[in-house]
Design a protein around this motif. Structure first.
Motif, PDB file in Angstrom:
ATOM      1  N   ASP A 221     -28.565  -1.047  11.216  1.00 51.10           N
ATOM      2  CA  ASP A 221     -28.637  -2.190  10.320  1.00 51.10           C
ATOM      3  C   ASP A 221     -28.442  -1.762   8.869  1.00 51.10           C
ATOM      4  OD1 ASP A 221     -31.038  -1.119   9.412  1.00 51.10           O
ATOM      5  OD2 ASP A 221     -32.308  -2.569  10.426  1.00 51.10           O
ATOM      6  N   ASP A 222     -28.609  -2.703   7.946  1.00 48.30           N
ATOM      7  CA  ASP A 222     -28.337  -2.424   6.531  1.00 48.30           C
ATOM      8  C   ASP A 222     -29.433  -1.598   5.857  1.00 48.30           C
ATOM      9  OD1 ASP A 222     -30.275  -4.366   6.541  1.00 48.30           O
ATOM     10  OD2 ASP A 222     -29.201  -5.773   5.241  1.00 48.30           O
ATOM     11  N   LYS A 223     -30.520  -1.291   6.576  1.00 45.38           N
ATOM     12  CA  LYS A 223     -31.583  -0.437   6.040  1.00 45.38           C
ATOM     13  C   LYS A 223     -31.610   0.927   6.728  1.00 45.38           C
ATOM     14  CE  LYS A 223     -34.575  -4.250   4.595  1.00 45.38           C
ATOM     15  NZ  LYS A 223     -35.940  -4.853   4.709  1.00 45.38           N
ATOM     16  N   ASN A 224     -30.482   1.254   7.355  1.00 48.24           N
ATOM     17  CA  ASN A 224     -30.319   2.543   8.025  1.00 48.24           C
ATOM     18  C   ASN A 224     -31.279   2.719   9.201  1.00 48.24           C
ATOM     19  OD1 ASN A 224     -28.835   4.974   8.254  1.00 48.24           O
ATOM     20  ND2 ASN A 224     -30.484   6.121   7.302  1.00 48.24           N
ATOM     21  N   ASN A 225     -31.649   1.617   9.849  1.00 47.04           N
ATOM     22  CA  ASN A 225     -32.416   1.675  11.090  1.00 47.04           C
ATOM     23  C   ASN A 225     -31.460   1.685  12.267  1.00 47.04           C
ATOM     24  OD1 ASN A 225     -35.158   1.424   9.980  1.00 47.04           O
ATOM     25  ND2 ASN A 225     -34.477  -0.616   9.354  1.00 47.04           N
TER      26      ASN A 225
ATOM     27  N   GLY B 293     -35.136  -8.409  27.946  1.00 47.46           N
ATOM     28  CA  GLY B 293     -36.532  -8.002  27.973  1.00 47.46           C
ATOM     29  C   GLY B 293     -36.944  -7.160  26.786  1.00 47.46           C
ATOM     30  N   LEU B 294     -35.979  -6.709  25.989  1.00 50.27           N
ATOM     31  CA  LEU B 294     -36.279  -5.898  24.807  1.00 50.27           C
ATOM     32  C   LEU B 294     -36.387  -6.790  23.578  1.00 50.27           C
ATOM     33  CD1 LEU B 294     -36.584  -3.200  23.287  1.00 50.27           C
ATOM     34  CD2 LEU B 294     -34.075  -3.136  23.106  1.00 50.27           C
ATOM     35  N   ASN B 295     -37.510  -6.648  22.872  1.00 48.23           N
ATOM     36  CA  ASN B 295     -37.724  -7.362  21.611  1.00 48.23           C
ATOM     37  C   ASN B 295     -38.112  -6.334  20.569  1.00 48.23           C
ATOM     38  OD1 ASN B 295     -38.228  -9.270  19.613  1.00 48.23           O
ATOM     39  ND2 ASN B 295     -40.282  -9.733  20.371  1.00 48.23           N
ATOM     40  N   ILE B 296     -37.261  -6.095  19.591  1.00 55.07           N
ATOM     41  CA  ILE B 296     -37.509  -5.046  18.598  1.00 55.07           C
ATOM     42  C   ILE B 296     -37.399  -5.611  17.192  1.00 55.07           C
ATOM     43  CG2 ILE B 296     -35.098  -4.285  18.643  1.00 55.07           C
ATOM     44  CD1 ILE B 296     -36.228  -1.405  18.202  1.00 55.07           C
ATOM     45  N   LYS B 297     -38.310  -5.158  16.315  1.00 57.13           N
ATOM     46  CA  LYS B 297     -38.306  -5.607  14.933  1.00 57.13           C
ATOM     47  C   LYS B 297     -38.467  -4.400  14.023  1.00 57.13           C
ATOM     48  CE  LYS B 297     -40.729  -8.636  11.667  1.00 57.13           C
ATOM     49  NZ  LYS B 297     -41.883  -9.561  11.490  1.00 57.13           N
ATOM     50  N   PHE B 298     -37.489  -4.182  13.163  1.00 59.39           N
ATOM     51  CA  PHE B 298     -37.559  -3.130  12.153  1.00 59.39           C
ATOM     52  C   PHE B 298     -38.139  -3.725  10.873  1.00 59.39           C
ATOM     53  CE2 PHE B 298     -34.204  -1.370  14.904  1.00 59.39           C
ATOM     54  CZ  PHE B 298     -34.689  -0.065  15.068  1.00 59.39           C
TER      55      PHE B 298
ATOM     56  N   HIS C  49     -37.326   1.079   6.853  1.00 58.96           N
ATOM     57  CA  HIS C  49     -36.003   1.662   6.728  1.00 58.96           C
ATOM     58  C   HIS C  49     -35.976   3.053   7.369  1.00 58.96           C
ATOM     59  CE1 HIS C  49     -38.351   2.949   3.179  1.00 58.96           C
ATOM     60  NE2 HIS C  49     -37.755   4.119   3.374  1.00 58.96           N
ATOM     61  N   ASN C  50     -34.762   3.504   7.666  1.00 56.82           N
ATOM     62  CA  ASN C  50     -34.513   4.871   8.110  1.00 56.82           C
ATOM     63  C   ASN C  50     -35.303   5.248   9.360  1.00 56.82           C
ATOM     64  OD1 ASN C  50     -33.159   7.370   7.813  1.00 56.82           O
ATOM     65  ND2 ASN C  50     -34.957   8.291   6.866  1.00 56.82           N
ATOM     66  N   SER C  51     -35.423   4.314  10.301  1.00 61.30           N
ATOM     67  CA  SER C  51     -36.114   4.589  11.563  1.00 61.30           C
ATOM     68  C   SER C  51     -35.108   4.628  12.711  1.00 61.30           C
ATOM     69  CB  SER C  51     -37.194   3.535  11.837  1.00 61.30           C
ATOM     70  OG  SER C  51     -38.274   3.717  10.948  1.00 61.30           O
ATOM     71  N   TYR C  52     -35.532   5.274  13.803  1.00 61.83           N
ATOM     72  CA  TYR C  52     -34.626   5.515  14.932  1.00 61.83           C
ATOM     73  C   TYR C  52     -35.353   5.209  16.240  1.00 61.83           C
ATOM     74  CZ  TYR C  52     -31.531   8.125  18.126  1.00 61.83           C
ATOM     75  OH  TYR C  52     -30.688   8.492  19.146  1.00 61.83           O
TER      76      TYR C  52
END
Length: 217
Positions: free
Chosen positions: A3-7, A24-29, A32-35
């Motif tokens: 994404d635009d925050k380098n996640n 079934g996957l629900n993810i929220k960043f 920033h800079n997470s993997y």
């Protein structure tokens, strides 16, 4: 996907090729800079992940989720590693509040329902005389082939060796060194050594042993 925050969210199939996020996957960043990497999920009913900044979440190959798994990896620089071939029923994993938290779950582990793993208390306990902090967070390590029974809670600064069983409703609050044990209690302690476990029912295990013995004769 980046994404635009380098996640980064990376979902891989059995060949190691990137695929779209699975049902079934629900993810929220939230930072920033997470993997986040999920490899070749087996059957995942519901997996919810909330991720902060500079965090790493790795879920190994062939993980099966029967009901739901909730992961809060919102503490900066936190790391969660779940190994291959795990069977998870209901699990809550918390890396919150304080930086540099770490939780490792090995290969071939199994959790029952209402299991919680929390790597920090979120508040401070201190000595009233010298103001020394008494409950600093520390890593959690669960080695390969560990079975966590219903309602088990795993708290900070704990280590569960391979091939152990943690009995229903137990709370693990310290490091254990001996593999092949049954841990029971609040707090948990060793109640039996020299054991192992199988996902087979007792009837299936009896048949397996009989078949094995017949082959060796």
């Amino acid at each position: 996907m980046i994404d635009d925050k380098n996640n980064t969210l990376l979902c891989l199939n059995s060949d190691g090729c990137e695929v779209p996020p699975f049902k079934g996957l629900n993810i929220k960043f939230e930072g920033h800079n997470s993997y986040v990497e999920i490899r070749n999920p087996n059957k995942i009913n519901k997996l919810s992940i909330i991720v902060g900044s500079n965090c790493r979440v790795y879920i190994g190959s062939n993980v099966k989720i029967i009901n739901s798994v909730y992961i809060w990896a919102t503490a900066e620089y936190s790391t969660l590693h779940i190994g291959d071939n795990c069977l998870l029923v209901d699990l809550n994993v918390s890396l919150k509040d304080e930086k540099n938290l770490s939780i490792t779950i090995g290969n071939d582990c199994m959790t029952s329902s209402n299991v919680a793993i929390r790597s920090s208390d979120g508040h401070t306990i201190y000595d009233i005389n010298n103001k020394q902090i008494l409950n600093r967070p520390s890593e959690i390590i669960i080695e390969d082939h560990v079975w966590l029974g219903r309602g088990v809670e795993i708290l900070k600064n704990t280590h569960i060796p391979k091939d152990c069983i943690v009995g229903m409703g137990s709370v693990v609050t310290k490091k254990f060194n001996e593999p092949n044990c049954v841990l029971v209690g609040r707090p948990a302690k060793v109640v039996r050594s020299g054991v192992n476990w199988s996902t087979k029912t007792t009837d299936e295990f009896d048949a397996f042993l009989k078949k094995t013995r017949n082959k060796s004769n």
